[in-house]
Design an enzyme around this catalytic site. Structure first.
Site, PDB file in Angstrom:
ATOM      1  N   HIS A  44       0.830  -1.185   0.000  1.00  0.00           N
ATOM      2  CA  HIS A  44       0.000   0.000   0.000  1.00  0.00           C
ATOM      3  C   HIS A  44       0.877   1.251   0.000  1.00  0.00           C
ATOM      4  O   HIS A  44       2.067   1.210   0.346  1.00  0.00           O
ATOM      5  CB  HIS A  44      -0.909   0.013   1.223  1.00  0.00           C
ATOM      6  CG  HIS A  44      -2.063  -0.934   1.110  1.00  0.00           C
ATOM      7  ND1 HIS A  44      -3.057  -1.016   2.053  1.00  0.00           N
ATOM      8  CD2 HIS A  44      -2.399  -1.845   0.146  1.00  0.00           C
ATOM      9  CE1 HIS A  44      -3.941  -1.918   1.699  1.00  0.00           C
ATOM     10  NE2 HIS A  44      -3.559  -2.443   0.540  1.00  0.00           N
ATOM     11  N   GLU A  46       0.852   3.828   1.999  1.00  0.00           N
ATOM     12  CA  GLU A  46       1.355   4.187   3.320  1.00  0.00           C
ATOM     13  C   GLU A  46       2.549   3.324   3.721  1.00  0.00           C
ATOM     14  O   GLU A  46       3.523   3.814   4.295  1.00  0.00           O
ATOM     15  CB  GLU A  46       0.237   4.036   4.362  1.00  0.00           C
ATOM     16  CG  GLU A  46      -0.951   4.955   4.135  1.00  0.00           C
ATOM     17  CD  GLU A  46      -2.060   4.287   3.337  1.00  0.00           C
ATOM     18  OE1 GLU A  46      -3.227   4.576   3.598  1.00  0.00           O
ATOM     19  OE2 GLU A  46      -1.737   3.459   2.428  1.00  0.00           O
ATOM     20  N   CYS A  69      -6.568   2.012   5.432  1.00  0.00           N
ATOM     21  CA  CYS A  69      -7.365   0.815   5.703  1.00  0.00           C
ATOM     22  C   CYS A  69      -7.282   0.448   7.182  1.00  0.00           C
ATOM     23  O   CYS A  69      -6.268   0.669   7.841  1.00  0.00           O
ATOM     24  CB  CYS A  69      -6.913  -0.344   4.828  1.00  0.00           C
ATOM     25  SG  CYS A  69      -5.206  -0.883   5.073  1.00  0.00           S
ATOM     26  N   CYS A  79      -3.147  -0.215   7.442  1.00  0.00           N
ATOM     27  CA  CYS A  79      -2.323   0.990   7.330  1.00  0.00           C
ATOM     28  C   CYS A  79      -2.588   1.966   8.472  1.00  0.00           C
ATOM     29  O   CYS A  79      -1.677   2.692   8.889  1.00  0.00           O
ATOM     30  CB  CYS A  79      -2.568   1.664   5.990  1.00  0.00           C
ATOM     31  SG  CYS A  79      -1.887   0.737   4.582  1.00  0.00           S
ATOM     32  N   ALA A 159     -16.795   6.577 -45.909  1.00  0.00           N
ATOM     33  CA  ALA A 159     -17.880   5.697 -46.334  1.00  0.00           C
ATOM     34  C   ALA A 159     -17.369   4.314 -46.723  1.00  0.00           C
ATOM     35  O   ALA A 159     -18.079   3.320 -46.575  1.00  0.00           O
ATOM     36  CB  ALA A 159     -18.637   6.327 -47.502  1.00  0.00           C
ATOM     37  N   SER A 163     -10.264   4.351 -41.854  1.00  0.00           N
ATOM     38  CA  SER A 163     -10.303   5.103 -40.601  1.00  0.00           C
ATOM     39  C   SER A 163      -8.919   5.467 -40.060  1.00  0.00           C
ATOM     40  O   SER A 163      -8.824   6.052 -38.979  1.00  0.00           O
ATOM     41  CB  SER A 163     -11.050   4.304 -39.528  1.00  0.00           C
ATOM     42  OG  SER A 163     -10.396   3.073 -39.264  1.00  0.00           O
ATOM     43  N   THR A 191     -15.188  -4.323 -35.359  1.00  0.00           N
ATOM     44  CA  THR A 191     -13.869  -3.684 -35.314  1.00  0.00           C
ATOM     45  C   THR A 191     -12.766  -4.723 -35.281  1.00  0.00           C
ATOM     46  O   THR A 191     -11.731  -4.592 -35.940  1.00  0.00           O
ATOM     47  CB  THR A 191     -13.773  -2.761 -34.081  1.00  0.00           C
ATOM     48  OG1 THR A 191     -14.734  -1.708 -34.200  1.00  0.00           O
ATOM     49  CG2 THR A 191     -12.380  -2.163 -33.944  1.00  0.00           C
ATOM     50  N   ASP A 195     -10.297  -4.571 -38.422  1.00  0.00           N
ATOM     51  CA  ASP A 195      -9.020  -3.916 -38.168  1.00  0.00           C
ATOM     52  C   ASP A 195      -7.961  -4.807 -37.536  1.00  0.00           C
ATOM     53  O   ASP A 195      -6.770  -4.463 -37.567  1.00  0.00           O
ATOM     54  CB  ASP A 195      -9.226  -2.692 -37.259  1.00  0.00           C
ATOM     55  CG  ASP A 195     -10.136  -1.656 -37.891  1.00  0.00           C
ATOM     56  OD1 ASP A 195     -10.257  -1.641 -39.129  1.00  0.00           O
ATOM     57  OD2 ASP A 195     -10.732  -0.852 -37.140  1.00  0.00           O
ATOM     58  N   ARG A 202       1.848   1.504 -26.928  1.00  0.00           N
ATOM     59  CA  ARG A 202       3.079   1.677 -27.691  1.00  0.00           C
ATOM     60  C   ARG A 202       3.744   3.011 -27.349  1.00  0.00           C
ATOM     61  O   ARG A 202       4.151   3.766 -28.229  1.00  0.00           O
ATOM     62  CB  ARG A 202       2.780   1.565 -29.194  1.00  0.00           C
ATOM     63  CG  ARG A 202       2.280   0.187 -29.581  1.00  0.00           C
ATOM     64  CD  ARG A 202       2.184  -0.030 -31.070  1.00  0.00           C
ATOM     65  NE  ARG A 202       1.134   0.720 -31.718  1.00  0.00           N
ATOM     66  CZ  ARG A 202      -0.137   0.334 -31.775  1.00  0.00           C
ATOM     67  NH1 ARG A 202      -0.513  -0.799 -31.185  1.00  0.00           N
ATOM     68  NH2 ARG A 202      -1.027   1.068 -32.389  1.00  0.00           N
TER      69      ARG A 202
END
Length: 316
Positions: A44, A46, A69, A79, A159, A163, A191, A195, A202
């Site tokens: 955590h 802390e 916590c 914590c 159309a 893209s 999609t 694609d 990246r």
């Protein structure tokens, strides 16, 4: 607290099911310890800050973006107890923890031990950083961001389906940073087929933060992908608090129609496409009155020659 919030943001998309928290320890005007929730949720914030400060933490002020916590876990001590044991004199907290195991308990425990407490401090900023954790706590599902990259006239492709690329390099780099801040990224079946997107990050130095990948489909998913038959299925994916829906128009409409979009990011390029493909399909409202008051603007900026507008869903 500003420094603690900046540290907390480093863990977004990496800490589920724990929240991304930041902690700064200050003594005599100097920072003696810094921490943020590490990948997988431990250590955590802390614990990391206290380890840096060591014995010097006694008498210090702790700035924490979420209430410490108060429950003991098999993965580590509470914590709140650690801060008390270290002798911290003051505790400044951005917001209270909605987890019923700690809600108000951590702050009360510190106060009863003689630690001066201040809460809330910059809670809105803290809530945005921890949106995934808070949405999971309150609604039982991940926080969902819908990302759209469109022309000025709201088209995501010509159309003929072309893209790449609507937006410029700066906007695309920013979108990759958003990928690095989510646990799961989702596209629609169309999609994926058209694609074959990699959906990885990246950006130099952040390649290892590529999220898990999912496709919205009733069919089997490719190897390494998760198949989601419905937008509501995101709630059942383990270890996911932040979701990015990145394409295409059908997936965008499905998540909007299910009212599961909590944050909307619209990148706009300085182009007009005309008879192209709309950014959203299969989503409608009954009346214009139903469309008003659902979103609020939280950020606008320029990314090169492109613009970005970020909206949050207005909920009760």
């Amino acid at each position: 607290m500003g420094a603690a919030l900046a540290l907390a943001s480093r863990g977004v998309g990496q800490t589920a099911p724990n929240p991304p928290v930041g902690c700064v320890l200050v003594k005599s005007g100097k920072v003696i310890g810094r921490g943020w929730t590490q990948p997988g949720g431990r250590p955590h914030a802390e614990a990391m800050a206290l380890a840096q400060a060591g014995a010097n933490a006694r008498g210090a002020t702790a700035y924490v973006t979420l209430e410490p916590c108060a429950h003991v876990s098999t993965r580590g001590p509470a914590c709140a107890d650690s801060l008390i044991a270290a002798g911290v004199a003051r505790l400044v907290v951005a917001m209270q923890d909605p987890d019923p195991r700690s809600n108000g308990v951590g702050i009360a425990r510190a106060a009863s031990a003689g630690v001066a407490t201040s809460v809330p401090v910059r809670p809105i900023e803290a809530a945005r950083i921890m949106a995934g954790f808070l949405t999971r706590q309150r609604l039982g599902r991940p926080h969902v961001t819908l990302k759209l990259a469109t022309s000025l006239d709201g088209k995501i492709a010509a159309a003929n389906g072309a893209s790449r690329w609507i937006t410029g390099e700066a906007a695309r780099a920013h979108a990759h940073l958003e990928r690095a801040r989510c646990d799961l990224i989702i596209v629609g079946r169309g999609t994926l087929q058209a694609d074959q997107p990699r959906l990885d990050v990246r950006l130099p130095g952040l390649e290892d933060r590529s999220p898990r990948r999912a496709v919205l489909t009733r069919n089997a998913a490719p190897d390494g992908w998760i198949a989601l038959e419905s937008p509501h299925d995101v709630g059942g994916v383990e270890g996911v608090d932040t979701v990015l829906v990145e394409g295409g128009a059908g997936a965008a409409g499905a998540f909007l129609g299910s009212d599961l979009v909590d944050r909307l990011m619209i990148y706009r390029a300085l182009i007009l496409i005309g008879e192209g493909r709309d950014a959203i399909e299969g989503f409608d409202v009954n009346t214009l009155a139903d469309a008003h008051g659902r979103w609020r603007v939280v950020d606008t900026r320029m990314l090169g020659i492109d613009s970005l507008a970020v909206y949050e869903r207005v909920r009760d």
